[in-house]
Design a protein around this motif. Sequence first.
Motif, PDB file in Angstrom:
ATOM      1  N   ARG A  23      42.220  33.913  29.376  1.00  0.00           N
ATOM      2  CA  ARG A  23      41.227  33.852  30.452  1.00  0.00           C
ATOM      3  C   ARG A  23      41.746  34.532  31.712  1.00  0.00           C
ATOM      4  O   ARG A  23      41.009  35.242  32.393  1.00  0.00           O
ATOM      5  CB  ARG A  23      40.873  32.400  30.738  1.00  0.00           C
ATOM      6  N   SER A  24      43.016  34.325  31.996  1.00  0.00           N
ATOM      7  CA  SER A  24      43.602  34.947  33.182  1.00  0.00           C
ATOM      8  C   SER A  24      43.570  36.467  33.085  1.00  0.00           C
ATOM      9  O   SER A  24      43.204  37.156  34.042  1.00  0.00           O
ATOM     10  CB  SER A  24      45.041  34.463  33.383  1.00  0.00           C
ATOM     11  N   TRP A  25      43.969  36.982  31.913  1.00  0.00           N
ATOM     12  CA  TRP A  25      43.952  38.431  31.730  1.00  0.00           C
ATOM     13  C   TRP A  25      42.527  38.974  31.782  1.00  0.00           C
ATOM     14  O   TRP A  25      42.277  40.050  32.336  1.00  0.00           O
ATOM     15  CB  TRP A  25      44.614  38.817  30.407  1.00  0.00           C
ATOM     16  N   GLY A  26      41.598  38.245  31.191  1.00  0.00           N
ATOM     17  CA  GLY A  26      40.204  38.674  31.207  1.00  0.00           C
ATOM     18  C   GLY A  26      39.640  38.701  32.614  1.00  0.00           C
ATOM     19  O   GLY A  26      38.937  39.648  33.003  1.00  0.00           O
ATOM     20  N   THR A  27      39.942  37.665  33.397  1.00  0.00           N
ATOM     21  CA  THR A  27      39.469  37.613  34.782  1.00  0.00           C
ATOM     22  C   THR A  27      40.072  38.743  35.605  1.00  0.00           C
ATOM     23  O   THR A  27      39.397  39.372  36.423  1.00  0.00           O
ATOM     24  CB  THR A  27      39.826  36.263  35.411  1.00  0.00           C
ATOM     25  N   LEU A  28      41.381  39.004  35.382  1.00  0.00           N
ATOM     26  CA  LEU A  28      42.040  40.095  36.089  1.00  0.00           C
ATOM     27  C   LEU A  28      41.390  41.437  35.748  1.00  0.00           C
ATOM     28  O   LEU A  28      41.148  42.268  36.629  1.00  0.00           O
ATOM     29  CB  LEU A  28      43.524  40.125  35.733  1.00  0.00           C
ATOM     30  N   GLY A  29      41.105  41.621  34.466  1.00  0.00           N
ATOM     31  CA  GLY A  29      40.470  42.873  34.044  1.00  0.00           C
ATOM     32  C   GLY A  29      39.102  43.070  34.681  1.00  0.00           C
ATOM     33  O   GLY A  29      38.763  44.166  35.141  1.00  0.00           O
ATOM     34  N   GLY A  31      38.147  41.769  37.489  1.00  0.00           N
ATOM     35  CA  GLY A  31      38.361  42.018  38.907  1.00  0.00           C
ATOM     36  C   GLY A  31      38.707  43.469  39.189  1.00  0.00           C
ATOM     37  O   GLY A  31      38.212  44.065  40.146  1.00  0.00           O
ATOM     38  N   VAL A  32      39.575  44.034  38.329  1.00  0.00           N
ATOM     39  CA  VAL A  32      39.951  45.441  38.493  1.00  0.00           C
ATOM     40  C   VAL A  32      38.732  46.342  38.300  1.00  0.00           C
ATOM     41  O   VAL A  32      38.504  47.292  39.053  1.00  0.00           O
ATOM     42  CB  VAL A  32      41.066  45.812  37.499  1.00  0.00           C
ATOM     43  N   ALA A  33      37.925  46.014  37.286  1.00  0.00           N
ATOM     44  CA  ALA A  33      36.737  46.816  37.007  1.00  0.00           C
ATOM     45  C   ALA A  33      35.735  46.771  38.156  1.00  0.00           C
ATOM     46  O   ALA A  33      35.015  47.742  38.416  1.00  0.00           O
ATOM     47  CB  ALA A  33      36.074  46.334  35.714  1.00  0.00           C
ATOM     48  N   LEU A  34      35.701  45.652  38.866  1.00  0.00           N
ATOM     49  CA  LEU A  34      34.749  45.490  39.958  1.00  0.00           C
ATOM     50  C   LEU A  34      35.248  46.056  41.290  1.00  0.00           C
ATOM     51  O   LEU A  34      34.496  46.069  42.276  1.00  0.00           O
ATOM     52  CB  LEU A  34      34.403  44.012  40.138  1.00  0.00           C
ATOM     53  N   ALA A  35      36.480  46.514  41.318  1.00  0.00           N
ATOM     54  CA  ALA A  35      37.028  47.057  42.572  1.00  0.00           C
ATOM     55  C   ALA A  35      36.225  48.264  43.032  1.00  0.00           C
ATOM     56  O   ALA A  35      35.886  48.395  44.216  1.00  0.00           O
ATOM     57  CB  ALA A  35      38.499  47.419  42.389  1.00  0.00           C
ATOM     58  N   VAL A  69      26.761  45.714  36.243  1.00  0.00           N
ATOM     59  CA  VAL A  69      25.884  45.041  35.277  1.00  0.00           C
ATOM     60  C   VAL A  69      26.639  44.732  33.991  1.00  0.00           C
ATOM     61  O   VAL A  69      26.503  43.643  33.411  1.00  0.00           O
ATOM     62  CB  VAL A  69      24.649  45.907  34.987  1.00  0.00           C
ATOM     63  N   LEU A  70      27.457  45.685  33.530  1.00  0.00           N
ATOM     64  CA  LEU A  70      28.225  45.473  32.301  1.00  0.00           C
ATOM     65  C   LEU A  70      29.225  44.325  32.460  1.00  0.00           C
ATOM     66  O   LEU A  70      29.375  43.486  31.564  1.00  0.00           O
ATOM     67  CB  LEU A  70      28.953  46.763  31.915  1.00  0.00           C
ATOM     68  N   VAL A  71      29.919  44.284  33.594  1.00  0.00           N
ATOM     69  CA  VAL A  71      30.882  43.209  33.832  1.00  0.00           C
ATOM     70  C   VAL A  71      30.168  41.868  33.922  1.00  0.00           C
ATOM     71  O   VAL A  71      30.635  40.859  33.374  1.00  0.00           O
ATOM     72  CB  VAL A  71      31.692  43.483  35.112  1.00  0.00           C
ATOM     73  N   LEU A  72      29.030  41.828  34.575  1.00  0.00           N
ATOM     74  CA  LEU A  72      28.260  40.585  34.676  1.00  0.00           C
ATOM     75  C   LEU A  72      27.833  40.111  33.299  1.00  0.00           C
ATOM     76  O   LEU A  72      27.928  38.910  32.980  1.00  0.00           O
ATOM     77  CB  LEU A  72      27.037  40.807  35.567  1.00  0.00           C
ATOM     78  N   GLY A  73      27.373  41.018  32.470  1.00  0.00           N
ATOM     79  CA  GLY A  73      26.986  40.650  31.112  1.00  0.00           C
ATOM     80  C   GLY A  73      28.162  40.135  30.303  1.00  0.00           C
ATOM     81  O   GLY A  73      28.030  39.163  29.542  1.00  0.00           O
ATOM     82  N   LEU A  74      29.322  40.756  30.473  1.00  0.00           N
ATOM     83  CA  LEU A  74      30.520  40.322  29.756  1.00  0.00           C
ATOM     84  C   LEU A  74      30.941  38.931  30.191  1.00  0.00           C
ATOM     85  O   LEU A  74      31.260  38.075  29.350  1.00  0.00           O
ATOM     86  CB  LEU A  74      31.649  41.330  30.013  1.00  0.00           C
ATOM     87  N   MET A  75      30.921  38.667  31.495  1.00  0.00           N
ATOM     88  CA  MET A  75      31.329  37.359  32.001  1.00  0.00           C
ATOM     89  C   MET A  75      30.367  36.259  31.562  1.00  0.00           C
ATOM     90  O   MET A  75      30.767  35.113  31.367  1.00  0.00           O
ATOM     91  CB  MET A  75      31.419  37.399  33.530  1.00  0.00           C
ATOM     92  N   THR A  76      29.121  36.628  31.397  1.00  0.00           N
ATOM     93  CA  THR A  76      28.128  35.649  30.955  1.00  0.00           C
ATOM     94  C   THR A  76      28.242  35.372  29.467  1.00  0.00           C
ATOM     95  O   THR A  76      28.045  34.230  29.016  1.00  0.00           O
ATOM     96  CB  THR A  76      26.709  36.148  31.289  1.00  0.00           C
TER      97      THR A  76
END
Length: 342
Positions: A23-29, A31-35, A69-76
């Motif tokens: 989960r930590s690595w996924g959240t970090l990824g 975050g980087v994508a959303l920069a 949009v892609l990151v939001l879909g992935l997190m959901t």
Amino acid sequence: MTDTVTDPPLDSDRRRTPGRRGRSWGTLGCGVALALPAVLLVVRLTGLDARTPFAMPIVLFPYSAVLGVLVLGLMTAVPTLRSRWAITVVAALVIAHVVLLAPRFVPAGRSVPEESVELRVATLNTNGGKADPHALVKLIRTERIDVLAVEQMPSAGVDALDDAGLGALMPYRELHPEYDSSIYSRHPLFEGGTTHVDTAWAQTTAEVSVDGHRVRFVAVHTYYPLGDTRRWARDMAALASMARRSEPDTVFLGDFNASLDHAPMRDLLAAGLTDVHGELGRGWGRTWPVGHAFVPPLIQLDHVLHGSGLAGVSVSELNVPGTDHRAVVAELALLPAKGRAN
């Protein structure tokens, strides 16, 4: 000496530790994508691109919306990435992008009276005259173009177009290859020349007479932000100043080296001009680059802008071999006095 007995780790602990790490690595990824979307949103809202190196990455603003949009879909969709606060933040980021981008994809729905005179115009950056002259003449004939603006057209390119038959289709012209742009027309031209504003090089201008109407055309080619963002911003500001003094029947068309997300382009539109692509709900008409096997057109640098005395009827982007820009072809209606915007 006594033996110490250590309890073996519980199965639940074994399962929980890798899950937390994932989960930590996924959240970090994420975050980087959303920069990129976050930074570009700030630049877009503040206009920081005007005279800074942000003038280059801001052209990716529509792509950053897609990334959000892609990151939001992935997190959901992925349970380990679900976090109410994180999803809320990303959703707000996406909504902000959508609010800024949506207007250019919604047609203005402006009605054009049947009695309106129509003009078909085109613009093409010829890439230093490398555009195939026969292909360009064929485009002019097929699309029934009335007025053509060309940029980066040297004297040799002018001769090549004449040899290909452009003179028979467009006998009227205001040629200024020494200043990087020229205007061709099927209809008589009047009061031709070049602009006297603070641009890196003069812009070619002329009036076209059609059925008693006079329309002022300005063939635009600005400096490029990759070379000097301040010089480019000054070019755009000079065009905005010129637009504020222009009559309603005015058309600026050419290679602006700017997208609709650039602050100087928004200032130019605010000076009284309308982008035909945005007006017709086609606000992502990508025109550059072309001619590369594995790189599709990514951004729109070429535009047709018009004053309040005209309305966009149609617009398209067409390929011409030899140049790295697409031609933009637009149909414009000259509105009667009662149909004009205030």
